[in-house]
Structures are given as C-alpha cells and as structure tokens.
Design a protein around this motif. Structure first.
Motif, mmCIF file in Angstrom:
data_model
loop_
_atom_site.group_PDB
_atom_site.id
_atom_site.type_symbol
_atom_site.label_atom_id
_atom_site.label_comp_id
_atom_site.label_asym_id
_atom_site.label_seq_id
_atom_site.Cartn_x
_atom_site.Cartn_y
_atom_site.Cartn_z
ATOM 1 N N ARG A 210 -6.983 47.003 51.201
ATOM 2 C CA ARG A 210 -7.230 45.987 52.204
ATOM 3 C C ARG A 210 -6.478 46.433 53.628
ATOM 4 O O ARG A 210 -5.780 47.547 53.605
ATOM 5 N N ASP A 211 -6.875 45.726 54.599
ATOM 6 C CA ASP A 211 -6.286 46.110 56.129
ATOM 7 C C ASP A 211 -5.357 45.512 56.475
ATOM 8 O O ASP A 211 -4.814 45.414 57.552
ATOM 9 N N ARG A 212 -4.627 44.703 55.365
ATOM 10 C CA ARG A 212 -3.431 43.847 56.086
ATOM 11 C C ARG A 212 -2.457 43.758 54.648
ATOM 12 O O ARG A 212 -2.901 43.839 53.418
ATOM 13 N N ALA A 213 -1.195 43.405 54.861
ATOM 14 C CA ALA A 213 -0.250 43.222 53.992
ATOM 15 C C ALA A 213 -0.576 42.084 53.110
ATOM 16 O O ALA A 213 -0.971 40.866 53.799
ATOM 17 N N PRO A 214 -0.238 41.681 51.800
ATOM 18 C CA PRO A 214 -0.522 40.576 51.081
ATOM 19 C C PRO A 214 0.284 39.335 51.621
ATOM 20 O O PRO A 214 1.411 39.519 51.954
ATOM 21 N N SER A 215 -0.267 37.992 51.558
ATOM 22 C CA SER A 215 0.395 36.967 51.869
ATOM 23 C C SER A 215 1.348 36.410 50.766
ATOM 24 O O SER A 215 1.284 37.137 49.825
ATOM 25 N N ARG A 216 2.655 35.781 51.014
ATOM 26 C CA ARG A 216 3.282 35.409 49.877
ATOM 27 C C ARG A 216 2.794 34.669 48.943
ATOM 28 O O ARG A 216 2.940 34.963 47.735
ATOM 29 N N SER A 217 1.736 33.904 49.220
ATOM 30 C CA SER A 217 1.002 33.206 48.122
ATOM 31 C C SER A 217 0.235 34.170 47.404
ATOM 32 O O SER A 217 0.003 33.949 46.061
ATOM 33 N N GLU A 218 -0.343 34.997 47.817
ATOM 34 C CA GLU A 218 -1.118 36.145 47.144
ATOM 35 C C GLU A 218 -0.229 36.898 46.236
ATOM 36 O O GLU A 218 -0.641 37.036 44.870
ATOM 37 N N VAL A 219 1.098 37.238 46.716
ATOM 38 C CA VAL A 219 1.908 37.837 45.785
ATOM 39 C C VAL A 219 2.102 37.114 44.704
ATOM 40 O O VAL A 219 2.410 37.760 43.542
ATOM 41 N N LEU A 220 2.727 35.649 44.661
ATOM 42 C CA LEU A 220 3.133 34.907 43.810
ATOM 43 C C LEU A 220 1.869 34.548 42.759
ATOM 44 O O LEU A 220 2.048 34.698 41.708
ATOM 45 N N ASP A 221 0.708 34.593 43.304
ATOM 46 C CA ASP A 221 -0.592 34.541 42.479
ATOM 47 C C ASP A 221 -0.792 35.416 41.542
ATOM 48 O O ASP A 221 -1.349 35.439 40.299
ATOM 49 N N SER A 222 -0.470 36.895 41.990
ATOM 50 C CA SER A 222 -0.391 37.987 41.125
ATOM 51 C C SER A 222 0.122 37.882 39.879
ATOM 52 O O SER A 222 0.096 38.572 38.899
ATOM 53 N N VAL A 223 1.205 37.185 39.963
ATOM 54 C CA VAL A 223 1.971 36.871 38.513
ATOM 55 C C VAL A 223 1.205 36.702 37.433
ATOM 56 O O VAL A 223 1.343 37.121 36.301
ATOM 57 N N GLY A 224 0.171 35.788 37.854
ATOM 58 C CA GLY A 224 -0.681 35.309 36.517
ATOM 59 C C GLY A 224 -1.471 36.261 35.978
ATOM 60 O O GLY A 224 -2.200 36.201 34.900
ATOM 61 N N GLU A 225 -1.689 37.472 36.725
ATOM 62 C CA GLU A 225 -2.387 38.579 36.419
ATOM 63 C C GLU A 225 -1.476 39.631 35.458
ATOM 64 O O GLU A 225 -1.723 40.713 35.079
ATOM 65 N N GLY A 226 0.222 39.195 35.595
ATOM 66 C CA GLY A 226 0.792 40.115 34.915
ATOM 67 C C GLY A 226 1.649 41.057 35.693
ATOM 68 O O GLY A 226 2.309 41.777 35.453
ATOM 69 N N VAL A 227 1.222 40.726 37.044
ATOM 70 C CA VAL A 227 2.247 41.529 38.144
ATOM 71 C C VAL A 227 3.646 41.185 38.017
ATOM 72 O O VAL A 227 3.874 39.833 38.012
ATOM 73 N N SER A 228 4.668 41.891 38.299
ATOM 74 C CA SER A 228 6.055 41.627 38.298
ATOM 75 C C SER A 228 6.958 42.510 39.102
ATOM 76 O O SER A 228 6.351 43.665 39.285
#
Length: 382
Positions: A210-228
């Motif tokens: 992507r052409d931008r840094a992820p937002s805080r909500s996107e980062v927190l939502d990624s936890v649901g996919e196993g990101v830590s």
C-alpha cells in the motif's frame, strides 16, 4: 516425534502418485511396476524392522531415481516427506555468497524460525496483540516438536518440518461427522501453519502492499488474523537485526495430505519496510485489547427467527480436551456464510470472548468467524 523416516505408507504413497501400480501383495512385501513398463518392478517392504529393509529401500530408490533421472538421495527425501509439511525460510542478500551467510544474519534467521512458530502456535490457541509472558505453554511445546532440515542453497534456506499425518474421522449413527479428541489433536501442526500463512500475508499487505502506513484500527484488526507484536519481532530479526535485504517464507504442503485452501504459499518482506514493521510492532505491544479464544469445530445447529437481525449458531468444538457445544450469535451476512459452510460440512474457526463455566452452557461473543482453511470439508476428506 516428527521424523523423516521412510516407511511402507510413505513408499506406496509416493509410488502411486508417480504412476506406479501394485501388481502383487504379500505379508512381507509388495511388488510395484511403473505404468506402461511390464519389464521393470520394485519390491516394497512392509516391515521396517526387517534385517534387509534398508538394503531393499536403497534398491527401490535407485531404480526410481534412474527412471526419474534424479539423484537417489532426492527421491528418498521426497518419499520420506509424503506426510510432512515443509516451511522454507529464505534470506536473500548480496552478501550471501556460495551458500554462506554472515553470522549476524544466520543468528537472526534461526532465531526467527523459532519465534515465528511459537507466535503462530500461540495465535492458533488465542489471539493477542502482545503476549509478553502469557504465551501458552502449548505453543512452546509445539515448537520443541518441530524439526529443522538441512540448510539448502537458493540464497540461504532453512526448512522447518512439521507433521501432516491426520487422524481418522468418525461419524454419528446418522452419518454426521463428529469431532474426536485424538483426531483433532493431529490437525494442530497444520493449523499453526495456516495461522502463520494468513498472519504473514496480513502483515505483508498492511506494511508493504500500500502507499500509506496502516491506521491504528487496521493494526488492531490484524490481531484477528493472528498478527502479534511477537510475529513482527520475528520478521525484524531477519531484515533489521540480520541486515538481510529480503526474507521470504514459503509453504510446501505434504504430497499425501489434503492441501489447504485459500492460503498464500509464499510471503516476503524487504528491508526498506523496517520502519513500518517496527511501528506496527510498537502499536501492538502497547495495545491493551483483551485476548480472544480460538475455537475450531463443526456447526451442529442453526436458528434464525423472522425479522431478527442475527442468527443463533451452535458449534461442536473441543475445550480443555473435551467435546463441548458453544452457542453464539452472528449478524445476517455472517450467518449466511455459516449456513454455506454448514451445508458443505466444512469445519470453521471462531474467535472471541468465551464463557465456559463448568456445568453451564458455553457461549461466546464472536469477533471473527470463517472457514478452517487448514483442511478440507468432511465430504472432501471421505
């Protein structure tokens, strides 16, 4: 224990997939011939403890290698891995020369191998943005069971070997599949790899594609996919601490086991995105979101009342090694997907806050719901 030994099951699996057919079968051995060549044959021994077992295997692999025009050691390796998944961690850099790697990069790669598997195993048990000292003991136990293969050329490759030999499935008297503790336990290794693939894909898309840094909500939502935070740290051990230009993870699924669906087989990260990955790691480490339990199972009952905005689902799953029914509500769109998976007799995975007081009906407040991508539907497995 996971081993790369050659046994009867591995032999006949490889031969059948390579176009050979069984012509004679006895108590101690079988005779197999290649398709369209009645003049050639190999003896397939049944008993691994027989005195001449290794000699017979050597003759078999030599003959198969001759026909396939490959080295016998490569044929034996492929036979041994019929029921093994192999995850390749590859470091690519201009500094890697003639199969050698700097000590700093090598330490980062081998350390990442352990931390990737521990973080993926932890996320397979429960999702959390930052585990710290709360990583489940089962995640460490899983990592201790895994094996490392011989490093290979191709920049610098470290193979991680895990089991893909699954238990048999049983059914209720009416033919409906049921979950068995022993069988479900055999899927854990494969589910960890499915979690790892999906979490790395999510992290890569969030940080690089992507052409931008992820937002805080996107980062927190990624936890649901196993990101830590721990997953990010493992990647950074290679491209930041190890100073490697490119790090990729590729998944090679066992030839004799069902192949996962809807999963990426290769994910990569480059050094230029270290600042974004470092920021994602920090965001997750500082997050205070509660952990979510992960449940795998099969839908048993569904109910949807007229004019309701959500439907009720009952999931058969395992909690603390025992079969339990867990009920939860789904919005209408997700409920329709659940109905599809129920019709396909497909296993599902649910994350959320679990309420499972002993002696009372179990329920869950669902955060994410989807298919269990690590394995096939019950119908496909038959």
């Amino acid at each position: 224990m996971i081993t790369s030994d050659v046994g009867f099951d591995e032999l006949i699996s490889y031969l059948s997939r390579a176009g050979w057919t069984r012509t004679h079968s006895g108590a101690l051995a079988e005779l197999w011939q290649p398709s369209g060549d009645a003049e050639s044959s190999v003896l397939v021994p049944r008993a691994a403890d027989a005195a001449d077992f290794e000699r017979t295997i050597a003759i078999l692999t030599t003959e198969v290698a001759r026909r396939e025009q490959r080295p016998p050691e490569d044929v034996r390796r492929d036979i041994a891995r019929q029921f093994l998944d192999v995850t390749d961690l590859r470091a690519k850099d201009d500094d890697i020369d003639e199969g050698t790697i700097s000590l700093q990069a090598g330490i980062g790669l081998f350390s990442a191998a352990n931390h990737l598997m521990v973080s993926a195993a932890a996320a397979t048990i429960h999702r959390q943005g930052y585990y710290g000292t709360s990583i489940p003991k089962a995640a460490y136990a899983h990592a201790r069971r895994l094996r490392l293969g011989q490093t290979r050329q191709g920049s610098y490759v470290v193979p991680i070997i895990s089991s893909a030999r699954f238990g048999a499935m049983s059914r209720h008297e009416d033919g409906v599949p049921r979950l068995e503790v022993e069988s479900e336990d055999t899927y854990f290794d494969r589910r960890v790899l499915a979690t790892l693939s999906r979490s790395l894909e999510t992290l890569s898309e969030m940080a690089m594609n992507r052409d931008r840094a992820p937002s805080r909500s996107e980062v927190l939502d990624s936890v649901g996919e196993g990101v830590s935070s721990e997953l990010c740290a493992a990647v950074l051990e290679v491209i930041d601490k190890g100073k490697v230009d490119l790090f990729d993870v590729s998944f090679h699924w066992a030839a004799a086991s069902p192949v996962p669906v809807e999963l990426r087989n290769r994910v990569f990260f480059t050094r230029e995105y270290v600042p974004i990955l470092t920021e994602v790691r920090r965001e997750l480490k500082e997050s205070e979101a509660p952990s979510d339990t992960v449940l795998y199972g099969v839908i048993r009952r569904m109910s949807l009342k007229a004019n309701e905005e959500s439907g009720r689902v009952a999931l058969e799953t395992l909690i603390d090694g025992r079969r339990r029914s867990v009920s939860f509500d789904l919005d209408l769109e997700t409920y329709r997907r659940a109905a599809q998976y129920h019709g396909e007799r497909r296993r599902v995975v649910v994350t959320g806050v679990l309420h499972a007081t002993p002696g009372r009906p179990a329920s869950m407040k669902v955060r994410t719901f989807g298919p269990d991508r690590s394995i096939l539907t019950f119908d496909q497995a038959d």
